[in-house]
Design an enzyme around this catalytic site. Sequence first.
Site, mmCIF file in Angstrom:
data_model
loop_
_atom_site.group_PDB
_atom_site.id
_atom_site.type_symbol
_atom_site.label_atom_id
_atom_site.label_comp_id
_atom_site.label_asym_id
_atom_site.label_seq_id
_atom_site.Cartn_x
_atom_site.Cartn_y
_atom_site.Cartn_z
ATOM 1 N N LYS A 127 61.081 97.821 32.176
ATOM 2 C CA LYS A 127 59.930 98.305 32.927
ATOM 3 C C LYS A 127 59.840 97.661 34.306
ATOM 4 C CE LYS A 127 56.831 99.584 29.113
ATOM 5 N NZ LYS A 127 55.520 99.343 28.479
ATOM 6 N N ASP A 129 58.043 91.752 33.142
ATOM 7 C CA ASP A 129 57.688 92.465 31.915
ATOM 8 C C ASP A 129 58.932 92.471 31.044
ATOM 9 O OD1 ASP A 129 57.029 94.444 29.880
ATOM 10 O OD2 ASP A 129 55.375 95.028 31.184
ATOM 11 N N CYS A 158 40.370 90.280 -0.971
ATOM 12 C CA CYS A 158 40.155 91.055 -2.195
ATOM 13 C C CYS A 158 40.093 92.556 -1.900
ATOM 14 C CB CYS A 158 38.889 90.590 -2.905
ATOM 15 S SG CYS A 158 37.361 90.912 -2.008
#
Length: 810
Positions: A268, A244, A372
């Site tokens: 970790k 990790d 938009c």
Amino acid sequence: VTGPFTFELVGCDFTSCSEPATQGYITQVKQPIKMSFRTYEEAMIGPAEDELMMSDFAKFDRPGLLHTAFRSLEAYAEKQSGAAGGMTLPNPGDAAAAESVLEVAKSLDAETFGVDNEANARIVRQLSSGSRAVLSPICATLGGIVGQEVLKACSGKFTPIKGFLYIDADECLPESLLPVEEVTPTGASRYDSQVAVFGRTIQNKLLDLNYFLVGAGAIGCEMLKNWALMGVGCGGNGHIHITDMDRIEKSNLSRQFLFRSGDINEFKSTTAARAAQTMNAEMKITPYQDKVAPDSEHVFGDDFYDKLSGVCTALDNVEARLYVDQRCLFYRLPMLESGTLGTKGNTQVVVPHLTENYGATRDPPEKSIPVCTLKNFPNQIQHTLQFARDWFEGEFRQTAEDINAYLSSNDFAADLVSQQATKLDTVRTIQRVLVEERPTTFEDCIIWARLKFEDLFANQVKQLLHNFPEDQVTSSGAQFWSGSKRCPKPLVFDLDAKCEDAEMRNCFDFVVAAANLRASIFGINGRTDEEYFRQVLSNVIVPDFAPKEGVKIAANEAEAKEESNAPPAEMDVDTETSQILDALPKPAELAGFKLTPIEFDKDIDDHMLFVTACSNLRAMNYSIPTEDTHRSRAIAGKIIPAIATTTALVTGLICLELYKIVGSARRELQLEHLKNGFVNLAIPFMTLSEPQPPATTKAVLNGKDWNWSAWDSLDVNKGDITLGQFLEYFESEYKLEITMLSFGVSILFSFFANPQKVAERKKMKMTEVIKDITKKDLPSNQLFVILEVIANDLESDEEVELPYVKLRIK
């Protein structure tokens, strides 16, 4: 409710309303319901159908069967205890006791447990034999469910289980009881419970497993805990590898229980490995801090995967799962996959040749927010947060990277040739940031931030209203500003103003965060003291707004798409780009100057302060309720926090699948024994289902039909043989003539190649041919070479569709 997005308000009188409502927010308020339950004693004797919750729809009769079995076991245990009270459960492997429990079951339900129902009788016998055992995966599974039920009782939130929930994984168990000597506990081993259920042989297999755990977050921590209690990787030949790349943050402590406050900022993987060894000192575990990806294959390469028994993923993104899935396919390793989303959880077990792989089926891609909507017509806080995220990326990262690219390039104009649609914007931005707006003091950064506020939250809105006034109507006569299009209003800068919902000083927060981020890019020291900001801001001259004529604004997604696809006026673009590049200071004049791009990180408070303030200001433009930093962090990072109950449940379920993969005495693993799971603790709902088999392709090899799947390859374990030997091997072994052979994008052999060149290469070893063509050395830890072949059957001369070839070179 009249549709998925529509409803009617029945029985409401709106005659007194002066104007019809055209916009607004509807909030669903869920009404509480009252639930009643029979007493435990009443339900135990004769549970109703809705009091037995299903967990596996392939076993419709199983809840009732297990209910009777547990009643029988309880009656037997109470009888054995006699006057002493309590419960005396049968010993592991005690066949006589198991038959006694079965007799009780027959007395309660003769039809279910009669002589013709040996399968049902087996369940009772196995329950009896293993009744004294306490297995950590079962504890985790039931603990997660019970924990959530307790929370429901305390909070009144979510729906409780009505009655009984029985979970069984009898597929883990042998077909018949194991010999007493195989399951008798020693009394001195922490694994006695597992020995009592599965036997000593299976326990030894668990101890000698070599597993790769990818991820040390919530699921990773819970998985390591289970493995430590089960003894996975704790034998003489066992080992756990865990990786990790993240460090521990304060927010992790509530759900990643192997970590403590003193571990904050530690890796970790290292911390989780240390905690697991505290639980079981015999566990052999190696932590890594590398991402599992193509660029880390020098760490996790052939020699690494070659020693593994399987892989378990505890990841939070699909991309990484798909990569690991491909590794498991190639090395033919089981993969245990699980994930959570609040109270929802899922598990998937992948077994070579038995099940389809993880990537065989995928969820549809997540819908993106129309451009938009983001630019001009937001109507939800998610839209304004995405706008803030995009602006952060463009202004604080992309711009800095573009300037660095210009400063480090020998010919930036040539670098822009492939960016015809965006190169003018790129050089304009470089000119603006590097020349026109380049700060030299922190005061310049504050002034820049103040002017950006005016541009984003006042002038752009005024321009939009100039193009589309508040009373604008469409060609059909409908109000333009209606429905999802909310009419905006420009904001007035006020350092002391607070928004009602989040109670944040968004104007002040925006200027402070934007000024400090900009200063960081240019290597200028920042500051946050309010008095200094007030002093500088009081002297800022903000130009008056003048609307621009001829500005086209897309009113919908179709116009936005048409605008983005419109071809640029190439001559004007090239000319203006050249003019701007000529006017820019030459890289040599700025030798040593470099900007520091900022990568957005939701866990860095300064980043989130800007994103939250920017989002809230834009929300105030459009009368959208604002959110505080904590809530914005969750939305912007698309975070649904893991909760301990669901995490415990899914890891428990996946560990039950690990038992099956390791093997059960007297039982051969088959597809129907495996179970994928989906749960929702809130409803509550659980379903365990059989995985899908892999899809196959039919080929004829040596005159016989061969249905191969993604798990298959043509394995050639001949070492680093010559190209000629490789071609001869295919002819003799598979009766195939190779017409083309490739390695990646490089063709190693083809029937139409130069005969002299082919003759030379046939004498070379395969690795030498690859190096000669690709001009690259193979990694030292690479054991296999992947080759693609096109081949014809020697007899029929027809092309045969084949999987890839896996040549072991070491």
